[in-house]
Design a protein around this motif. Structure first.
Motif, PDB file in Angstrom:
ATOM      1  N   VAL A 450       0.842  -1.201   0.000  1.00 41.67           N
ATOM      2  CA  VAL A 450       0.000   0.000   0.000  1.00 41.67           C
ATOM      3  C   VAL A 450       0.870   1.242   0.000  1.00 41.67           C
ATOM      4  O   VAL A 450       0.623   2.207  -0.744  1.00 41.67           O
ATOM      5  N   LEU A 451       1.926   1.235   0.819  1.00 42.42           N
ATOM      6  CA  LEU A 451       2.837   2.375   0.860  1.00 42.42           C
ATOM      7  C   LEU A 451       3.536   2.547  -0.481  1.00 42.42           C
ATOM      8  O   LEU A 451       3.722   3.678  -0.944  1.00 42.42           O
ATOM      9  N   ASP A 452       3.915   1.443  -1.123  1.00 46.58           N
ATOM     10  CA  ASP A 452       4.549   1.533  -2.440  1.00 46.58           C
ATOM     11  C   ASP A 452       3.586   2.144  -3.463  1.00 46.58           C
ATOM     12  O   ASP A 452       3.986   2.990  -4.281  1.00 46.58           O
ATOM     13  N   ALA A 453       2.328   1.717  -3.423  1.00 49.23           N
ATOM     14  CA  ALA A 453       1.345   2.253  -4.372  1.00 49.23           C
ATOM     15  C   ALA A 453       1.118   3.740  -4.144  1.00 49.23           C
ATOM     16  O   ALA A 453       1.019   4.522  -5.095  1.00 49.23           O
ATOM     17  N   LEU A 454       1.050   4.151  -2.881  1.00 49.91           N
ATOM     18  CA  LEU A 454       0.849   5.567  -2.574  1.00 49.91           C
ATOM     19  C   LEU A 454       2.069   6.380  -2.968  1.00 49.91           C
ATOM     20  O   LEU A 454       1.945   7.522  -3.431  1.00 49.91           O
ATOM     21  N   THR A 455       3.270   5.801  -2.806  1.00 53.53           N
ATOM     22  CA  THR A 455       4.496   6.514  -3.180  1.00 53.53           C
ATOM     23  C   THR A 455       4.553   6.735  -4.688  1.00 53.53           C
ATOM     24  O   THR A 455       4.924   7.814  -5.166  1.00 53.53           O
ATOM     25  N   GLN A 456       4.166   5.736  -5.460  1.00 49.88           N
ATOM     26  CA  GLN A 456       4.181   5.862  -6.908  1.00 49.88           C
ATOM     27  C   GLN A 456       3.178   6.896  -7.398  1.00 49.88           C
ATOM     28  O   GLN A 456       3.409   7.576  -8.408  1.00 49.88           O
ATOM     29  N   ALA A 457       2.064   7.019  -6.682  1.00 53.81           N
ATOM     30  CA  ALA A 457       1.029   7.971  -7.093  1.00 53.81           C
ATOM     31  C   ALA A 457       1.292   9.379  -6.599  1.00 53.81           C
ATOM     32  O   ALA A 457       0.619  10.321  -7.031  1.00 53.81           O
ATOM     33  N   SER A 458       2.266   9.545  -5.696  1.00 56.87           N
ATOM     34  CA  SER A 458       2.532  10.859  -5.126  1.00 56.87           C
ATOM     35  C   SER A 458       3.637  11.571  -5.892  1.00 56.87           C
ATOM     36  O   SER A 458       4.246  11.021  -6.824  1.00 56.87           O
ATOM     37  N   ARG A 459       3.929  12.795  -5.497  1.00 53.41           N
ATOM     38  CA  ARG A 459       4.988  13.576  -6.139  1.00 53.41           C
ATOM     39  C   ARG A 459       6.370  13.032  -5.773  1.00 53.41           C
ATOM     40  O   ARG A 459       6.533  12.401  -4.725  1.00 53.41           O
ATOM     41  N   ALA A 460       7.321  13.301  -6.601  1.00 53.31           N
ATOM     42  CA  ALA A 460       8.674  12.800  -6.373  1.00 53.31           C
ATOM     43  C   ALA A 460       9.230  13.366  -5.070  1.00 53.31           C
ATOM     44  O   ALA A 460       9.142  14.567  -4.802  1.00 53.31           O
ATOM     45  N   GLY A 461       9.818  12.478  -4.275  1.00 52.13           N
ATOM     46  CA  GLY A 461      10.416  12.895  -3.012  1.00 52.13           C
ATOM     47  C   GLY A 461       9.431  13.051  -1.869  1.00 52.13           C
ATOM     48  O   GLY A 461       9.834  13.376  -0.745  1.00 52.13           O
ATOM     49  N   GLY A 473     -11.078   5.872  -0.464  1.00 52.53           N
ATOM     50  CA  GLY A 473      -9.976   5.017  -0.866  1.00 52.53           C
ATOM     51  C   GLY A 473     -10.214   4.269  -2.164  1.00 52.53           C
ATOM     52  O   GLY A 473      -9.714   3.148  -2.347  1.00 52.53           O
ATOM     53  N   ARG A 474     -10.974   4.867  -3.092  1.00 47.80           N
ATOM     54  CA  ARG A 474     -11.354   4.148  -4.307  1.00 47.80           C
ATOM     55  C   ARG A 474     -10.179   3.891  -5.248  1.00 47.80           C
ATOM     56  O   ARG A 474     -10.281   3.061  -6.149  1.00 47.80           O
ATOM     57  N   SER A 475      -9.075   4.616  -5.053  1.00 45.84           N
ATOM     58  CA  SER A 475      -7.908   4.357  -5.892  1.00 45.84           C
ATOM     59  C   SER A 475      -7.149   3.117  -5.440  1.00 45.84           C
ATOM     60  O   SER A 475      -6.223   2.679  -6.128  1.00 45.84           O
ATOM     61  N   LEU A 476      -7.517   2.544  -4.294  1.00 42.02           N
ATOM     62  CA  LEU A 476      -6.871   1.349  -3.761  1.00 42.02           C
ATOM     63  C   LEU A 476      -7.769   0.140  -3.963  1.00 42.02           C
ATOM     64  O   LEU A 476      -8.982   0.274  -4.154  1.00 42.02           O
ATOM     65  N   SER A 477      -7.174  -1.018  -3.908  1.00 43.91           N
ATOM     66  CA  SER A 477      -7.963  -2.242  -4.011  1.00 43.91           C
ATOM     67  C   SER A 477      -8.700  -2.504  -2.704  1.00 43.91           C
ATOM     68  O   SER A 477      -8.412  -1.878  -1.665  1.00 43.91           O
ATOM     69  N   GLY A 478      -9.641  -3.463  -2.748  1.00 40.81           N
ATOM     70  CA  GLY A 478     -10.398  -3.774  -1.540  1.00 40.81           C
ATOM     71  C   GLY A 478      -9.511  -4.275  -0.420  1.00 40.81           C
ATOM     72  O   GLY A 478      -9.685  -3.902   0.760  1.00 40.81           O
ATOM     73  N   GLY A 479      -8.536  -5.115  -0.752  1.00 36.66           N
ATOM     74  CA  GLY A 479      -7.628  -5.615   0.271  1.00 36.66           C
ATOM     75  C   GLY A 479      -6.751  -4.529   0.852  1.00 36.66           C
ATOM     76  O   GLY A 479      -6.469  -4.514   2.058  1.00 36.66           O
ATOM     77  N   GLN A 480      -6.299  -3.573   0.022  1.00 31.82           N
ATOM     78  CA  GLN A 480      -5.489  -2.463   0.521  1.00 31.82           C
ATOM     79  C   GLN A 480      -6.287  -1.564   1.446  1.00 31.82           C
ATOM     80  O   GLN A 480      -5.791  -1.132   2.493  1.00 31.82           O
ATOM     81  N   ARG A 481      -7.527  -1.282   1.075  1.00 30.39           N
ATOM     82  CA  ARG A 481      -8.380  -0.476   1.956  1.00 30.39           C
ATOM     83  C   ARG A 481      -8.596  -1.182   3.288  1.00 30.39           C
ATOM     84  O   ARG A 481      -8.571  -0.563   4.350  1.00 30.39           O
ATOM     85  N   GLN A 482      -8.814  -2.487   3.227  1.00 29.41           N
ATOM     86  CA  GLN A 482      -9.074  -3.254   4.440  1.00 29.41           C
ATOM     87  C   GLN A 482      -7.865  -3.237   5.373  1.00 29.41           C
ATOM     88  O   GLN A 482      -8.002  -3.092   6.590  1.00 29.41           O
ATOM     89  N   ARG A 483      -6.668  -3.344   4.801  1.00 28.79           N
ATOM     90  CA  ARG A 483      -5.467  -3.363   5.638  1.00 28.79           C
ATOM     91  C   ARG A 483      -5.177  -1.984   6.227  1.00 28.79           C
ATOM     92  O   ARG A 483      -4.711  -1.878   7.369  1.00 28.79           O
ATOM     93  N   LEU A 484      -5.430  -0.916   5.466  1.00 23.46           N
ATOM     94  CA  LEU A 484      -5.262   0.428   6.027  1.00 23.46           C
ATOM     95  C   LEU A 484      -6.228   0.658   7.187  1.00 23.46           C
ATOM     96  O   LEU A 484      -5.864   1.261   8.201  1.00 23.46           O
ATOM     97  N   ALA A 485      -7.453   0.186   7.029  1.00 24.21           N
ATOM     98  CA  ALA A 485      -8.427   0.323   8.113  1.00 24.21           C
ATOM     99  C   ALA A 485      -7.980  -0.463   9.341  1.00 24.21           C
ATOM    100  O   ALA A 485      -8.138  -0.009  10.490  1.00 24.21           O
ATOM    101  N   LEU A 486      -7.401  -1.650   9.133  1.00 22.05           N
ATOM    102  CA  LEU A 486      -6.903  -2.441  10.256  1.00 22.05           C
ATOM    103  C   LEU A 486      -5.756  -1.724  10.950  1.00 22.05           C
ATOM    104  O   LEU A 486      -5.694  -1.698  12.193  1.00 22.05           O
ATOM    105  N   ALA A 487      -4.845  -1.123  10.163  1.00 19.93           N
ATOM    106  CA  ALA A 487      -3.748  -0.355  10.763  1.00 19.93           C
ATOM    107  C   ALA A 487      -4.275   0.807  11.589  1.00 19.93           C
ATOM    108  O   ALA A 487      -3.759   1.092  12.689  1.00 19.93           O
ATOM    109  N   ARG A 488      -5.292   1.489  11.096  1.00 19.41           N
ATOM    110  CA  ARG A 488      -5.894   2.592  11.854  1.00 19.41           C
ATOM    111  C   ARG A 488      -6.473   2.101  13.173  1.00 19.41           C
ATOM    112  O   ARG A 488      -6.329   2.765  14.213  1.00 19.41           O
TER     113      ARG A 488
END
Length: 596
Positions: A450-461, A473-488
């Motif tokens: 998830v962090l890799d996907a967010l890094t690629q979609a963000s600005r350089a640096g 979180g529609r730009s993420l997959s269902g599993g990625q959204r679920q894991r972010l919610a679990l981390a929260r």
């Protein structure tokens, strides 16, 4: 209350017994603003309606060749002009202030009620209705609150002008005084039908909006099964129904507008006809006729606000009814609670089902019915369905605790958690004990990809923590959204954490790692997981099978898998034929063991 003073320190306790009572309550809480708006409205409308008297005096002064009276009339016209300009400016300012402050009060009340009810809100009211109330309905309610003062000023002005005409020229003033109430009352029989048509239009528009929202939310799935054209056709039909209803509603309101143009015109013709007769007979002067004619002509301006208040009320009444419905919802428990604020420690026990989650241990709960699992998870969070079913934490009923204490003690993550738009840092900025860092929680929830996907979609640096998350979180997959919610949820580190299917959209390898990390990170804390995944069940300290609303079996996963057919049927998804064969083999083995 001025705009710069918003938000309200305390928006108050609304009268939510009905829509009209709620509108009345809003008006009573803005008496100062309504009084200021009424005063400026009176200045504006009386200045406007003072022009005919000035014009009449000027005409009569010219007829009588009186320069002094003409100069005096010119001064009065300047005063009226200044009153019109000042009154109109301040009326608009104060009326819009009333609109904005009323809308802000309603939004604060809705936000407070939403926070008060929590997840119980969407069980009792559709999420789309809450959104409609907090957006479009708030504007309609504010419109009515704003229009009240203008209508009041217009009504006083109309009465004052009619009384003045009766005194100034009784022969024509009586005609005006009788005709104006007829103008006002003539449209009343048309208002109920116009209101019904407007209600039908709003209802159909709400359905179309809900259908559009569902289509957009499920567009990925619809494309996968080729169903986007089917839903598009449904939306076309719904939008056409909205268009038809809007046309029918507009026809009725145009008829009301036409009546309010026709009847004042007839009144004006009547006044002129009667005035000409009186002037020929020498009973009135030319200036008096001009004054009465001009007054009737300008009366159409304040009379327009009678139509506005009727429209504002017809549109705001259903909006206020919906807002009152949401604001009248109450939790099954008292907000303040009957006990002092505290965070109890101990076992979590549900007397209704007999479910026991020992303190400091990982308990997995298996339910054959997913809906029943969701209801039980909510009840464990302190939302009893009915009285007498409160969950006990350390022997203390959760519904007797203040709401803040209950939410601090128990956190429930439902099976469809919502991710708010914003940065990842903002998403994880939640009330927490600071015992679990963001990095530990993200690692435990296996969010590296998830962090890799967010890094690629963000600005350089840019740091992954500052990467933007789109709406829900529609730009993420269902599993990625679920894991972010679990981390929260893990960051909050509550005394009791209840998870409803936290890994249903995760692959088996990731799920196994999450199970290990969850057990490690929550060591010493009470954790309840509703799941049917063998990977999670195998790592639980205690597994509970809930069947038909009651605890049916308790033990370890491997023990229940062999000893409890109902548990095995849920966990392994075996068919009835497979269960029958398994039972037959078990019976044969038992016979062999007994004979041996």
């Amino acid at each position: 209350m001025q705009i710069h003073d918003l938000p309200y320190p305390d928006p108050g306790v609304p009268d939510a017994r009905s829509g009209p009572r709620f509108l009345w309550w809003l008006g009573r809480n803005q008496l100062g603003g309504q009084a200021r708006s009424l005063a400026w409205g009176l200045l504006h409308f009386l200045s406007v309606c003072g022009l005919p008297f000035c014009v009449g005096l000027a005409v009569q002064a010219v007829v009588d060749r009186s320069g002094a009276r003409l100069a005096l009339t010119g001064g009065l016209l300047l005063v009226c002009g200044a009153g019109i300009a000042l009154g109109d400016t301040m009326l608009h300012r104060t009326a819009v202030t009333n609109w904005i402050t009323a809308a802000a009060r309603v939004q604060q009340l809705l936000a407070r009620r939403t926070a008060h009810l929590g997840s119980a809100l969407t069980r009792r009211v559709a999420a789309g209705e809450v959104v409609a109330v907090s957006t479009g309905d708030v504007e309609k309610i504010g419109w009515f609150v704003e229009a009240v003062s203008r209508f009041g000023a217009a009504a006083v002005t109309v009465v004052a002008v009619c009384a003045g005409l009766v005194v100034y020229q009784p022969a024509l003033g009586v005609v005006v005084a009788v005709g104006v109430p007829v103008l006002v009352l003539a449209v009343l029989p048309l208002l109920p039908r116009a209101t019904r048509r407007a209600d039908i239009q709003r209802e159909k528009a709400g359905r179309a909006t809900e259908l559009a929202s569902d289509t957009v939310a499920g567009l990925r799935v619809l494309r996968g099964i080729g169903g986007e054209e089917l839903f598009l056709d449904r939306y076309r039909r719904a939008s056409q129904e909205v268009r038809t209803a809007a046309v029918r509603s507009a026809r009725m309101w145009s008829l009301i507008s036409a009546v309010q143009v026709l009847l004042p015109g007839l009144l004006m013709i009547t006044v002129v006809w009667r005035g000409v007769q009186l002037a020929r007979e020498g009973r009135i002067a030319i200036g008096e006729l001009v004054t009465v004619y001009s007054a009737v002509m300008l009366l159409t301006y304040p009379l327009q606000h009678f139509q506005e208040i009727a429209m504002a009320y017809s549109f705001s009444r259903p909006s206020a009814r919906r807002a009152a419905r949401v604001l009248s919802l109450e939790r099954a428990t008292d907000f303040a609670g009957s006990r002092e604020a505290c965070v109890p420690v101990g076992d979590l026990y549900d007397p209704r089902t007999g479910l026991l989650a020992p303190a400091g241990r990982l308990t997995a709960v298996v339910c054959g019915n997913p809906d029943a699992a969701g209801v039980l998870a909510e009840r464990l969070g302190g939302h009893p369905v009915e009285e007498g079913t409160s969950v006990l934490l350390g022997g203390v009923p959760l519904d007797e605790l203040p709401l803040d204490s209950a939410r601090t003690a128990v956190l429930v993550q439902d099976k469809d958690p919502v991710l708010l738009s914003g940065s990842l840092r903002e998403l994880l900025d939640v009330p927490a004990s600071d015992a679990v860092s963001a990095g530990d929680a993200l690692a435990a929830a296996q969010c590296d990809d998830v962090l890799d996907a967010l890094t690629q979609a963000s600005r350089a640096g840019e740091s992954p923590m500052d990467a933007r998350i789109t709406e829900r979180g529609r730009s993420l997959s269902g599993g990625q959204r679920q894991r972010l919610a679990l981390a929260r949820s893990l960051i909050t580190d509550p005394q009791v954490l209840v998870l409803d299917e936290p890994t249903s959209a995760v692959d088996s390898h990731t799920e196994a790692r999450i199970a290990e990390e969850l057990r490690r990170l929550r060591a010493g804390r009470t954790t309840v997981v509703f799941t049917s995944s063998p990977l999670l069940l195998d790592r639980a300290d205690r597994v509970v099978l809930v069947h038909e609303g009651e605890v049916a079996a308790v033990g370890l996963h491997r023990e229940l898998l062999h000893a409890e057919p109902r548990y095995r049927a849920v966990v392994t998804r075996e068919t009835d034929d497979e269960a029958a064969r398994h039972s037959g083999v078990s019976a044969e083995l038992e016979e062999i063991e007994e004979s041996a």
